[in-house]
Design a protein around this motif. Structure first.
Motif, short mmCIF file in Angstrom:
data_model
loop_
_atom_site.label_atom_id
_atom_site.label_comp_id
_atom_site.label_asym_id
_atom_site.label_seq_id
_atom_site.Cartn_x
_atom_site.Cartn_y
_atom_site.Cartn_z
N GLN A 137 75.10 72.22 36.16
CA GLN A 137 75.27 72.31 34.30
C GLN A 137 76.03 71.10 33.82
O GLN A 137 76.68 70.32 34.80
CB GLN A 137 76.29 73.28 34.40
N LEU A 138 75.23 71.47 32.56
CA LEU A 138 75.66 69.66 32.24
C LEU A 138 77.60 70.73 31.52
O LEU A 138 77.54 71.37 31.08
CB LEU A 138 75.14 69.72 30.71
N SER A 139 77.97 69.22 31.18
CA SER A 139 79.74 69.66 31.37
C SER A 139 79.86 69.95 29.47
O SER A 139 79.26 69.12 29.10
CB SER A 139 80.97 69.11 31.50
N LYS A 140 80.81 70.86 29.03
CA LYS A 140 80.39 70.66 27.45
C LYS A 140 82.55 69.69 27.45
O LYS A 140 82.79 69.50 26.16
CB LYS A 140 82.15 72.00 26.93
N LYS A 141 83.13 69.32 28.87
CA LYS A 141 83.84 68.10 28.34
C LYS A 141 83.66 67.06 28.31
O LYS A 141 82.32 66.67 28.86
CB LYS A 141 84.95 68.76 29.72
N LYS A 181 75.34 57.89 21.55
CA LYS A 181 75.16 58.93 20.28
C LYS A 181 74.56 60.01 20.30
O LYS A 181 75.42 60.98 19.50
CB LYS A 181 74.62 57.97 18.83
N ALA A 182 73.79 60.47 20.77
CA ALA A 182 73.29 61.49 20.87
C ALA A 182 74.00 62.67 21.98
O ALA A 182 73.64 63.79 21.80
CB ALA A 182 71.86 61.56 22.00
N HIS A 183 74.20 62.16 22.62
CA HIS A 183 75.68 62.89 23.71
C HIS A 183 77.17 62.70 23.50
O HIS A 183 77.52 61.97 24.67
CB HIS A 183 74.68 62.70 25.21
N PRO A 184 77.54 62.88 22.57
CA PRO A 184 78.58 62.52 22.22
C PRO A 184 80.06 62.68 23.36
O PRO A 184 80.37 62.20 23.37
CB PRO A 184 78.99 63.35 20.88
N PRO A 187 76.02 64.68 38.15
CA PRO A 187 74.53 64.67 38.58
C PRO A 187 73.64 65.78 37.04
O PRO A 187 72.63 64.41 36.98
CB PRO A 187 74.07 65.57 39.35
N ALA A 188 74.11 66.70 36.33
CA ALA A 188 73.49 67.41 34.97
C ALA A 188 73.43 65.62 34.03
O ALA A 188 72.38 65.61 33.68
CB ALA A 188 73.67 68.10 34.46
N GLU A 189 74.37 65.52 33.90
CA GLU A 189 74.56 64.56 33.57
C GLU A 189 73.64 62.74 33.21
O GLU A 189 73.20 62.05 32.80
CB GLU A 189 75.78 63.44 32.38
#
Lengths: 317, 278, 447
Positions: free
Chosen positions: C44-48, C75-78, C338-340
């Motif tokens: 899963q993509l992390s919010k942190k 920029k697209a993924h701060p 891995p998601a990132e």
């Protein structure tokens, strides 16, 4: 260097004598506790970083191990492979050639220059410093890179030769001369043994030479009969340590051949081959076997040296 | 007789001067080339400079991913760690071997001498595995921690020889005053050992600064490269070369060694020549 | 009391040694980097805030292009920071091997066709289908995607396509009045004719070409022209020794006739740099290139470089041409994010801005959308390469099979033996037999 020199004589002296064994006294252990404290770092280092790894690499020699999966015991396969490995054979020839030529050559030059530098000569310390500097720089990557550019097709050497109308080849690109450039590099660092020889020469009483010249002996005769025998222990130890060091040579060959050991394996030192197998192909088991082969060769060479020393090394003790 | 001596003396000096020139020529050429624009470096053996292409230094400094100063700093960190480690652990071990009496002393001393002659290649693979398990790969720890564990037998031996030259009467006197080994070591021995410590420090500096093999293997991330490994990156078949920059950075990496040589000559020359004796 | 410095003391020492060795063995007995790998349920993509690392080989323009592309991604993924690492080709694979084994491989890695199968089999790179949620590979054609597959699963996303051709220095050829054949194809005789002419007309100052001999792509093309190939679909070595011997003999004849630099010059050049290369410095007029013409053009700004296809035999089998994936993106199987990582690969292969930034520098884009995007703006060497690839595409047959597991040393071994042939240490035939035998052994050993 001088430290290493007497290290070897200490090793010789360590052989316990029968009398020594009996004479062990209780007082020989009175500092046990203190010693444990002072030696604690050394003990940890010896076990974890030297002894353990040496035994481990011996065991790994009998496995296939690529670091990603567990080692698989394969018995004597690696040894069988070593016997058929023509690249390994080439690297042994290359390494032995390098050691046999460069070490005596370097020591001969060091000795010759040391003899040339008379005691009390004007500018002695200047010459000594200037000639010693290369041996400090010689082990660096910068000098290895420089050597590529000195002996390249349009490098410094060829630029000089061009002034005389000689068109030199690429010295590092020709299998016949590539190893030669490495030998030249080793000889270039003769400054360190030269300093040791100078110190040793200084310990020879000048009266010996005076007496010899009064007797009409030529300089060469004096060298052969006085200098050489009296210096022979120092020559011997420089030889032993030079050989051990030369077998481990890696950086220069790696940089000058760009890691390939080429052209056509002409600069494939056994250390370079080992590196290729271990960290290039991830064949750690095979590389460990090669490393042990290197260790055995170095040990054998040292043993031969010690055995041969009784024929030409003259101790006055 | 005098005239013959003078001629042979002139001959000697000529020979030595020519030899010195030949020996230093490659290095001088390297320095000169570092100040020449790229196109003028090759096929040019002279040391004469037409221009001072300082740009080589600025170009070379920024040629790799990080400013070259980063790599110099990495080397400096490793070197300082190594010097500290060696000075501390080797002096402790040397004191034990030189002054203490304990069981297995002979065996330990012999073992130490033997380690001085082991090829590093036979140790490196298991060492790599151990460090990988510890998560130390790609840090400077594999380069520094062993120094704190007295793995450089050469310096232990150097210091043992030195300590042997210090009269035992001094130890006795201190013991009569009630000092234990710790006090004798810290307050009496170490100050007296300063020349040996200086020698060890300078040799450690030069050898570690020049080291390549272990730095190549244990540090894998380009940002953490030391100057030796970074310098090798300049020779890249898939990239553009900048020979002026290469020469410039080579000179830069050799400057510390040269400075150590200038200021530490005394210790270096004495250390290798006389600390042994027979 | 009498001391017996015998068994008791000795056995104590032995136990200590055994303990030390045993502990080290236990450590080395473990597979390094065998930490917990896959987690249950997809990543899963992390919010942190997360940091991932990206590495590639290739300097110069590629560095700036990659840096700019990554900045756009950040920029697209701060919350994602990308650490960049680039090294030279020479040390790239050594470093990769040890970082993968040491457990700290970069999350996203640029990869080459030679190594995909081997690393996939060892479980070092991840099966990308598990990240299909983040990584969209639908724009790529099936044929192209197939070059990144192992055992039926996708392990590497192709970035670009290239094909071995001949780069020519038009400026030098014009200067000496040497003409190239018209039309879009030429034969091996044509190549020899041009090489001989330029060597003679320049009095040896400019040699004809740098010969091939040490790379599997050109060997594969040569073999395909004669109905053979290096590997088959099952991963076996099917190259005939006579084929390899003929390949080497052709180049050897060129060297002997003096239209190439000497063997030792070639050996030194092989370990040198791009702008010291023979083509860039005007030492030779032609060289074999996998169509990365732009890098050489930048290194030789005063010369006009052009790209011609691989020469063909007069009786070459049709469809011998094929497009090869120039390089790929892969994800480490032990990546902690891995998601990132998958997001990054997706961005780099599908975002139009990246298409513009990368241009044709990593080969003609594998993504047809990128190809269309950059076509109108291409100029100079990029345009030449684009047209060249178009031509090759129109003539291509089925792509050559990818290097199988255990074959990653195919190029190194070929080059090594080619050097032996050049210096006369062995004949082309003997070397060919040696190559095939050894390559077969290495592939068999890896199974």
């Amino acid at each position: 260097m001088g430290a290493r020199m007497s290290a070897l004589s200490e090793l010789r002296a360590l052989k316990p004598t029968k009398a020594g064994k009996r004479a062990r006294d209780k007082s020989d252990t009175r500092d046990n506790k203190a010693a444990a404290v002072f030696l604690a770092p050394w003990i940890v280092g010896f076990v974890a970083i030297t002894l353990g790894p040496i035994v481990a690499s011996f065991c790994l020699s009998f496995t296939n191990y690529n670091l990603l999966q567990n080692p698989q015991f394969t018995g004597l396969t690696n040894i069988g492979r070593m016997l058929q490995d023509s690249d390994l054979g080439s690297s042994l020839v290359v390494t032995l050639t390098y050691v046999v030529i460069s070490v005596p050559l370097q020591l001969a030059v060091a000795l010759a220059i040391a003899v040339l530098l008379d005691r009390g000569m004007r500018g002695l310390s200047f010459y000594r410093s200037v000639l010693y500097l290369p041996s400090l720089l010689g082990g660096s990557v910068a000098i290895a890179v420089l050597w590529r550019l000195v002996f390249g097709g349009s490098g410094l050497l060829n630029a000089f030769l061009a002034m005389f109308g000689i068109h030199g080849p690429s010295w590092i690109g020709s299998p016949n001369t590539a190893l030669g450039t490495l030998i030249v590099l080793h000889v270039w660092t003769f400054g360190a043994p030269m300093v040791i020889f100078l110190a040793g020469l200084r310990q020879i009483p000048p009266e010996f030479y005076e007496a010899a010249s009064t007797d009409g002996a030529s300089k060469w005769r004096q060298f052969r009969s006085i200098t050489l025998p009296l210096l022979s222990p120092i020559v011997f130890f420089n030889l032993v340590l030079g050989i051990i060091g030369a077998f481990q040579s890696f950086t220069q060959a790696y940089v000058i051949s760009n890691g390939s050991g080429g052209p056509t394996n002409s600069t494939l030192f056994i250390t370079l081959y080992l590196y290729q197998k271990a960290f290039g192909s991830l064949q750690m088991g095979y590389a460990s076997a090669i490393a042990w082969l290197l260790l055995l060769i170095v040990a054998a060479a040292t043993a031969i040296n010690f055995w041969a020393s009784k024929y030409w090394v003259f101790y006055d003790d | 007789m005098l005239r013959r001596q003078r001629i042979s003396s002139i001959g000697k000096h000529t020979l030595l001067i020519v030899l010195s020139l030949i020996m230093l020529y490659p290095v001088l050429w390297m320095v000169a080339s570092s100040l020449r624009p790229d196109g003028y470096i090759f096929n040019n053996p002279s040391l004469v400079l037409d221009t001072f292409a300082y740009k080589n230094y600025t170009n070379g400094w920024g040629a790799l991913q990080q400013p070259f100063g980063t790599y110099l700093l990495n080397s400096a960190i490793v070197v300082v760690g190594a010097i500290l480690g060696n000075l501390i652990s080797c002096s402790l071990a040397a004191y034990a071997f030189a002054r203490l009496r304990f069981r297995f002393k002979r065996l330990a001393f012999g073992a130490m001498l033997v380690t001085m002659m082991l090829p590093i290649q036979v140790l490196i693979i298991p060492q790599y595995v151990i460090y990988a398990q510890l998560g130390w790969i790609n840090t400077f720890l594999p380069l520094i921690v062993p120094k704190f564990l007295a793995t450089d037998g050469f310096f232990i031996f150097l210091m043992v020889q030195f300590i042997r030259g210090i009269p035992r009467e001094l130890d006795e006197a201190a013991r009569i005053d009630g000092a234990g080994h710790a006090r004798i070591f810290l307050q009496m021995m170490l100050p007296l050992m300063k020349p040996a410590l200086a020698t060890a420090a300078i040799f450690t500096f030069i050898w570690t600064w020049n080291d390549f093999f272990s730095q190549l293997i244990f540090v894998t991330e380009p940002d953490k490269y030391t100057s030796s490994v970074a310098l090798r990156q300049f020779i890249d078949p898939t990239g553009q070369s900048d020979f002026g920059g290469l020469f410039a950075m080579s000179v830069v990496t050799l400057v510390p060694v040269f400075l150590a040589f200038l200021f530490g000559q005394r210790f270096l020359l004495r250390g290798i020549a006389t600390s042994g004796g027979k | 009391m009498k001391r017996h410095p015998g068994s008791r003391v000795r056995s104590r020492i032995l136990t200590a040694v055994a303990a030390a060795a045993a502990s080290v063995l236990v450590l080395s007995g473990c597979a390094v980097g065998n930490g917990g790998s896959s987690s249950d349920g997809g990543p899963q993509l992390s919010k942190k805030p997360v940091t991932i690392s990206l590495n590639w080989w290739g300097a110069g323009a590629r560095v700036t292009a990659t840096q700019d592309a990554v900045k756009l991604f950040e920029k697209a993924h701060p919350n994602i920071t990308v650490k960049l690492q680039s090294t030279d080709w020479g040390s790239y694979w050594d470093k990769l091997a040890t970082t993968v084994a040491g457990g700290n491989a970069p999350d996203v890695m640029q990869f080459d066709q030679l190594y995909v199968a081997s690393y996939a089999q060892r479980g070092a790179i991840a099966d990308l289908s598990t990240y299909s949620k983040y990584l969209d590979t639908s724009s790529l054609s099936k044929n192209v995607l197939a070059t990144g597959e192992y055992d039926g699963k996708l392990y590497a996303v192709p970035i670009g396509l290239n094909s071995m051709g001949v780069a020519v220095n038009r400026t030098i050829l014009d200067k000496y009045g040497v003409e190239l054949p018209d039309g879009k194809s030429w034969t091996w005789n044509d190549l020899n004719r041009v090489a001989t002419e330029i060597t003679e007309k320049s009095d040896g100052k400019v040699k004809g070409l740098d010969p091939f001999g040490g790379d599997t792509p050109s060997l594969t093309l040569w073999a395909r022209q004669h109905g053979n190939q290096l590997f088959d679909q099952k991963g076996n070595v099917v190259l005939k020794p006579s084929m390899l011997a003929g390949y080497w003999q052709y180049a050897l004849d060129q060297i002997k006739s003096g239209v190439t630099p000497s063997a030792s010059q070639l050996a030194e050049g092989a370990t040198g740099n791009l702008d010291q290369s023979d083509l860039a410095t005007g030492k030779v007029a032609m060289t074999f290139l996998p169509s990365n013409l732009t890098a050489f053009q930048v290194a030789a700004p005063t010369q006009k470089l052009d790209m011609l296809p691989f020469p063909s035999a007069a009786d070459a089998k049709k469809g011998w041409q094929y497009l090869k994936s120039s390089m790929y993106w892969t994800i480490s199987s032990r990546s902690k994010h891995p998601a990132e990582a998958a997001e990054l690969v997706d961005f780099l292969t599908t975002d139009p801005q990246v298409g513009k930034l990368f241009g044709a520098e990593r080969g003609m884009p594998a993504n047809p959308k990128f190809q269309k995007l950059i076509a109108p703006d291409l100029s100079g060497s990029d345009k030449i390469v684009m047209n060249y690839i178009k031509q090759v595409t129109s003539e291509s047959g089925t792509p050559a099979p990818v290097t199988p597991v255990g074959g990653q040393d195919a190029d190194t071994l070929l080059n090594q033996l080619w050097q032996n042939v050049q210096f006369g240490k062995t004949t082309p035939h003997d070397a060919a037999v040696q190559y095939i035998t050894q390559l077969k052994k290495e592939i068999a050993a890896a199974k």
